[in-house]
Design a protein around this motif. Sequence first.
Motif, mmCIF file in Angstrom:
data_model
loop_
_atom_site.group_PDB
_atom_site.id
_atom_site.type_symbol
_atom_site.label_atom_id
_atom_site.label_comp_id
_atom_site.label_asym_id
_atom_site.label_seq_id
_atom_site.Cartn_x
_atom_site.Cartn_y
_atom_site.Cartn_z
ATOM 1 N N ILE A 137 98.927 43.071 8.923
ATOM 2 C CA ILE A 137 98.760 41.741 9.507
ATOM 3 C C ILE A 137 98.625 40.692 8.401
ATOM 4 C CG2 ILE A 137 97.207 40.347 10.927
ATOM 5 C CD1 ILE A 137 96.619 42.895 12.499
ATOM 6 N N SER A 138 97.998 41.034 7.276
ATOM 7 C CA SER A 138 97.873 40.090 6.167
ATOM 8 C C SER A 138 99.238 39.712 5.604
ATOM 9 C CB SER A 138 97.004 40.688 5.063
ATOM 10 O OG SER A 138 95.701 40.951 5.539
ATOM 11 N N SER A 139 100.133 40.659 5.520
ATOM 12 C CA SER A 139 101.480 40.364 5.000
ATOM 13 C C SER A 139 102.297 39.510 5.949
ATOM 14 C CB SER A 139 102.211 41.674 4.714
ATOM 15 O OG SER A 139 102.345 42.443 5.903
ATOM 16 N N SER A 140 101.961 39.499 7.232
ATOM 17 C CA SER A 140 102.724 38.717 8.209
ATOM 18 C C SER A 140 102.204 37.295 8.379
ATOM 19 C CB SER A 140 102.704 39.420 9.568
ATOM 20 O OG SER A 140 101.384 39.515 10.069
ATOM 21 N N LEU A 141 101.090 36.954 7.736
ATOM 22 C CA LEU A 141 100.552 35.607 7.875
ATOM 23 C C LEU A 141 101.325 34.629 7.016
ATOM 24 C CD1 LEU A 141 96.670 36.252 7.789
ATOM 25 C CD2 LEU A 141 98.087 35.710 9.782
ATOM 26 N N PRO A 142 101.634 33.427 7.513
ATOM 27 C CA PRO A 142 102.275 32.401 6.680
ATOM 28 C C PRO A 142 101.349 31.937 5.557
ATOM 29 C CG PRO A 142 102.495 31.907 9.024
ATOM 30 C CD PRO A 142 101.504 33.016 8.918
ATOM 31 N N ASP A 143 101.950 31.391 4.500
ATOM 32 C CA ASP A 143 101.163 30.959 3.345
ATOM 33 C C ASP A 143 100.180 29.844 3.711
ATOM 34 O OD1 ASP A 143 102.601 32.770 1.926
ATOM 35 O OD2 ASP A 143 104.040 31.299 1.127
ATOM 36 N N LEU A 144 100.539 29.016 4.681
ATOM 37 C CA LEU A 144 99.661 27.911 5.050
ATOM 38 C C LEU A 144 98.361 28.403 5.668
ATOM 39 C CD1 LEU A 144 99.410 24.819 5.196
ATOM 40 C CD2 LEU A 144 100.495 24.921 7.453
ATOM 41 N N TYR A 145 98.410 29.551 6.331
ATOM 42 C CA TYR A 145 97.215 30.069 7.002
ATOM 43 C C TYR A 145 96.392 30.990 6.105
ATOM 44 C CZ TYR A 145 98.924 28.231 11.434
ATOM 45 O OH TYR A 145 99.336 27.400 12.452
ATOM 46 N N VAL A 146 96.948 31.408 4.996
ATOM 47 C CA VAL A 146 96.203 32.284 4.094
ATOM 48 C C VAL A 146 94.988 31.560 3.523
ATOM 49 C CG1 VAL A 146 96.323 33.559 1.926
ATOM 50 C CG2 VAL A 146 98.218 33.678 3.548
ATOM 51 N N GLU A 147 95.182 30.302 3.143
ATOM 52 C CA GLU A 147 94.060 29.516 2.612
ATOM 53 C C GLU A 147 92.962 29.340 3.655
ATOM 54 O OE1 GLU A 147 93.166 25.023 0.852
ATOM 55 O OE2 GLU A 147 95.230 25.692 1.232
ATOM 56 N N LYS A 148 93.342 29.133 4.912
ATOM 57 C CA LYS A 148 92.346 28.954 5.970
ATOM 58 C C LYS A 148 91.585 30.253 6.239
ATOM 59 C CE LYS A 148 94.863 25.240 8.292
ATOM 60 N NZ LYS A 148 93.833 24.229 7.969
ATOM 61 N N VAL A 149 92.294 31.378 6.179
ATOM 62 C CA VAL A 149 91.616 32.655 6.385
ATOM 63 C C VAL A 149 90.653 32.941 5.245
ATOM 64 C CG1 VAL A 149 91.952 35.134 6.673
ATOM 65 C CG2 VAL A 149 93.544 33.545 7.750
ATOM 66 N N LEU A 150 91.065 32.649 4.014
ATOM 67 C CA LEU A 150 90.172 32.869 2.871
ATOM 68 C C LEU A 150 88.926 31.992 2.955
ATOM 69 C CD1 LEU A 150 92.692 33.159 -0.104
ATOM 70 C CD2 LEU A 150 91.319 34.974 0.897
ATOM 71 N N GLU A 151 89.093 30.767 3.382
ATOM 72 C CA GLU A 151 87.935 29.877 3.512
ATOM 73 C C GLU A 151 86.983 30.376 4.604
ATOM 74 O OE1 GLU A 151 86.968 25.105 4.144
ATOM 75 O OE2 GLU A 151 89.030 25.858 4.187
ATOM 76 N N PHE A 152 87.542 30.884 5.700
ATOM 77 C CA PHE A 152 86.676 31.429 6.749
ATOM 78 C C PHE A 152 85.960 32.683 6.269
ATOM 79 C CE2 PHE A 152 86.095 34.417 10.269
ATOM 80 C CZ PHE A 152 85.286 33.662 11.102
ATOM 81 N N LEU A 153 86.663 33.539 5.518
ATOM 82 C CA LEU A 153 86.028 34.738 4.989
ATOM 83 C C LEU A 153 84.898 34.387 4.027
ATOM 84 C CD1 LEU A 153 89.166 36.972 4.287
ATOM 85 C CD2 LEU A 153 87.536 37.212 6.167
ATOM 86 N N ALA A 154 85.102 33.354 3.209
ATOM 87 C CA ALA A 154 84.062 32.959 2.253
ATOM 88 C C ALA A 154 82.805 32.495 2.963
ATOM 89 C CB ALA A 154 84.605 31.862 1.334
ATOM 90 N N SER A 155 82.968 31.720 4.028
ATOM 91 C CA SER A 155 81.800 31.260 4.777
ATOM 92 C C SER A 155 81.164 32.385 5.589
ATOM 93 C CB SER A 155 82.190 30.104 5.702
ATOM 94 O OG SER A 155 83.189 30.514 6.625
ATOM 95 N N SER A 156 81.963 33.377 6.000
ATOM 96 C CA SER A 156 81.420 34.482 6.790
ATOM 97 C C SER A 156 80.548 35.402 5.950
ATOM 98 C CB SER A 156 82.554 35.287 7.422
ATOM 99 O OG SER A 156 83.315 34.479 8.306
ATOM 100 N N PHE A 157 80.803 35.478 4.660
ATOM 101 C CA PHE A 157 79.980 36.326 3.804
ATOM 102 C C PHE A 157 78.532 35.859 3.756
ATOM 103 C CE2 PHE A 157 83.972 37.854 1.740
ATOM 104 C CZ PHE A 157 83.720 39.203 1.886
#
Length: 907
Positions: A777-797
Amino acid sequence: MKFAYRFSNLLGTVYRCGNLNFTCDGNSVISPVGNRVTVFDLKNNKSNTLPLATRYNIKCVGLSPDGRLAIVVDEGGDALLVSLVCRSVLHHFHFKGAVHSVSFSPDGRKFVVTKGNIAQMYHAPGRKREFNAFVLDKTYFGPYDETTCIDWTDDSRCFAVGSRDMSTWVFGAERWDNLIYYALGGHKDAIVACFFEASSLDLYTLSQDGALCVWQCDTLPEGLRLKAPTGWKADLLRREEEEEEEEEEGAERETTIRGKATPAAEEQQGKVKYSRLAKYFFNKEGDFNNLTAAAYHKKVHLLVTGFASGIFHLHELPEFNLIHSLSISDQRVASVAINSSGDWIAFGCSGLGQLLVWEWQSESYVLKQQGHFNSMVSLAYSPDGQHIVTGGDDGKVKVWNTLSGFCFVTFTEHSSGVTGVTFTTTGYVIVTSSMDGTVRAFDLHSRGGTVYIHFLAGSTPWPNQGGVPSPPAQELSSEWPQVLSGHEGPISGLCFNPMKSVLASASWDRTVRLWDMADSWRTTETLALTSDALAVTFRPDGAELAVATLNAQITFWDPENAVQTGSIEGRHDLKTGRKELDKITAKHSAKGKAFTTLCYSADGQSILAGGMSKFVCIYHVREQILRKKFEISCNLSLDAMEEFLNRRKMTEFGNLALIDQDAAEEGGVVIPLPGVKKGDMSSRHFKPEIRVTSLRFSPTGRCWAATTTEGLLIYSLDAQMLFDPFELDTSVTPVRIRAALRQRDFTRAILLAFRLNERKLLQETLEAVPWDEIEVISSSLPDLYVEKVLEFLASSFEVSRHLEFYLIWTQKLLMVHGQKLKSRVGTLLPVVQFLQKNIQRHLDDVSKLCDWNRYNLQYALAVSKQRGLKRPSEPPGSEEEADASEDDDDSLHLLGGGPGHADGPLA
């Protein structure tokens, strides 16, 4: 949402004035800090400042018995009813005069405030919504001078009030027949504190000259009789009794009215009387100064007294046995508090801004915190954003933990004010500069903070003005710092290009010079300004330079071509106030004010600016417009806060600000009789002026910090209540997102969830993905959404317990999209640093726990092997088995213990 920064925490200041309070569980200390309130959680090693502020410095804080409500009163008499549960202000009230102390009754139904020479009792607010939270019940008169202290009996029937006229008054909270009021004398100085004994009307009174009087009452609390009602109240009560007698025929009733005793018993019982049993003195040898604060724990009979010399005593009452005596400071102890268990004692020293929590049984510190004695002038974030280093005019360098809010190390090697601080790229070394002519480096890995580099600037021949010392080499060698000459005025600011070896120096000669550090230290460019330069800073990518000048302008330059690219006029945004002694208006005084500190945001699109004002402005660099303005303080106890002159302070003899208002208090010049003077004649009353000395953005871009007159203020993004969708249309709904999850179309569900951008729905979507399908699923995400997912993961930690699951997400995203993300390193740098900060925090916590458990497991394994080597022929209960059982007890004892609080909030 991008600029929804809100006040988050206050660091660098732990106590100013007012009284300290322990929470009802005894694990936290509530400390007034200027016009704010900070809660120090001693159990979880955290400090947090409530998001509220009063108009003046806080004078007193009253805490309800259940710990849910607090009444915060400032020096002007304005009160805030604060809910400590939801951390918000529930009600505003003005007492129409300066309040000295406030205290809730033990049952929580009423509270008393001392104001002037009177005491007022109010009905305490309940849990239900009320139109008026503060309802005045009674006003008590008696003292001839200002009242100073309050204490309640355990049953809330009576309270005692101390006064400066050397008397203590006992009042009844109800209309008692045998106790309306009672005045106690016997002291020769102002009353500092008064305390009731547990379940008794016996009283202890302490005066400023160090005298303790023990008073015994001839009546028990149960012996207080309610006064019989008169007039229409008596008629109404008689009718109610007649109706009850008709309903209960034949039932014998006692002839009492609302607790009123029978006439025969009333004749036998007289009025309440007090007698003095003993009088003790703390300063028999004359070794101590005036008594300034006291606290008493009724259950353990422990009396704690603080003195003006910084010494405190522990006594056991009523025998007055000295338990302990210790000097904690060379300044007066302003406030003392004891927790509910009687184990911890909190001390506040306003002269040094010091807060101490002492465990008297083990004679050890639970908390020892102190801010900068003078104002802070510089700050810097660590590369991971977990620590902040500050330097002050007192020559101290302090390192603060942004998560806990505590200072964990203090360096005092500088002999003069610190002018600059910074972290190295590793984050383990701090480099500081000082007015003592030295540049020092401190190693945070070394426990003592060992100084391993010491450059003495005074040993070089450059002049104090116009010369710029070159930075020291990274590797120590025989090379001495060089002198870069060229400026014709004092240097006001230095800044290195983060991408190139170029140094920018700003000067009062209306120029900014760029020095090439790699090419013979020569001047590459000279930027001509229209006014004196006050501050200079580079953009994070090094492609732009910002300069603040004396005419309140911010100019932007291209350092490569030496061309000005824009300017911002900020004089109207500063809005400086008028000082109390100014002869001109605030509008005219603003002509001499300017920005003195600048800082770019993490993405370089915005810039923070602050100076001699209570406002911090954030501007858009390209559009050159004001985006938002933050008011860092509303404390009128500071100077230059009001725009217009307060005419109430003007008299026919001049401004009242010229008169020392604190002459009658501690440290002032007391003149009790004509021609008689005592005290420190050199002491002066002054009000600090509001100013911002330094600004820095966090490397993560989610918060920024400012060193101000009130301390180190931290503002962070508050995205909890904001709805910020991305490319939203009618097809994006929670129903369709959950339908995609049921169909196991996880990629589509993630894209729709991030377009809606609701945190709970994002968490539900990501956690629904099986761990073995994360890579696909990570490989299928567009580049524009990768930054948003990383930011959400950082806040979730920060809040989630699914540490391994989110680490798998992070690893797969970085491995799959790592090469593509390198092209956008400028925009992704804050997100990656935010991610690194939270992962590093978990690494530190888990590594300590794993190291400790490793040694425990090794010890348990060794014990088990020892038991396995026991001879099988030995019968049960033999000597070897007894030894093994003793070893088991030791192992259990060691396994149960551990350094859980070894790294406490000690600094």
